[in-house]
Design a protein around this motif. Structure first.
Motif, PDB file in Angstrom:
ATOM      1  N   VAL A   5      -6.045   4.261   5.841  1.00 24.10           N
ATOM      2  CA  VAL A   5      -4.771   4.913   5.546  1.00 24.10           C
ATOM      3  C   VAL A   5      -5.063   6.355   5.155  1.00 24.10           C
ATOM      4  N   PRO A  15       0.288  -1.824   0.442  1.00 26.22           N
ATOM      5  CA  PRO A  15      -0.724  -2.876   0.640  1.00 26.22           C
ATOM      6  C   PRO A  15      -0.124  -4.274   0.792  1.00 26.22           C
ATOM      7  N   ILE A  25      -6.621  -2.870   4.030  1.00 23.01           N
ATOM      8  CA  ILE A  25      -6.931  -1.441   3.873  1.00 23.01           C
ATOM      9  C   ILE A  25      -8.389  -1.331   3.447  1.00 23.01           C
ATOM     10  N   HIS A  28      -8.678   4.428   1.804  1.00 20.54           N
ATOM     11  CA  HIS A  28      -7.478   5.251   1.647  1.00 20.54           C
ATOM     12  C   HIS A  28      -7.928   6.677   1.358  1.00 20.54           C
TER      13      HIS A  28
END
Length: 110
Positions: A5, A15, A25, A28
């Motif tokens: 992400v 999430p 994920i 990030h």
């Protein structure tokens, strides 16, 4: 499915929405820090999806990560940071039965 992400300081309910789609994920990147804006030479090997939150990214950062995904053959989603917008993008990309019904601008459309 493993996703990276890019964008947004906080993910909020994102999430949870992604876990409903069996998307994990793995990383990030906010895109705000100088280190995040340096251009990596590629995405991690286990990346299967790239999610770009367009309302929290500069054009150059978004352009670079999008091109990395295209070169590596990784699908990407570019949308605003809201659960409704992300859910709509996921439906468009992954829930369609025929190739004709995919997004008209999808680079992975045959």
């Amino acid at each position: 499915m493993n996703a990276i992400v890019i964008g947004a300081d906080r993910l909020g309910n994102i999430p949870e929405l992604l876990s409903d789609w069996n998307i994990n994920i793995t990383r990030h990147i906010t895109g705000r820090h100088v280190a995040h804006q340096r251009k990596p030479h590629g995405l991690p090997r286990n990346t299967e999806l790239l999610i770009l939150f367009t309302d929290f990214l500069g054009h150059n950062v978004m352009h670079h990560f999008r091109n990395l995904a295209l070169v590596q053959g990784i699908p990407f989603i570019a949308c605003r940071r809201s659960t409704s917008c992300l859910a709509q993008s996921l439906e468009c990309c992954f829930n369609q039965k025929t190739e004709e019904s995919k997004c008209p601008n999808c680079p992975f459309r045959p």
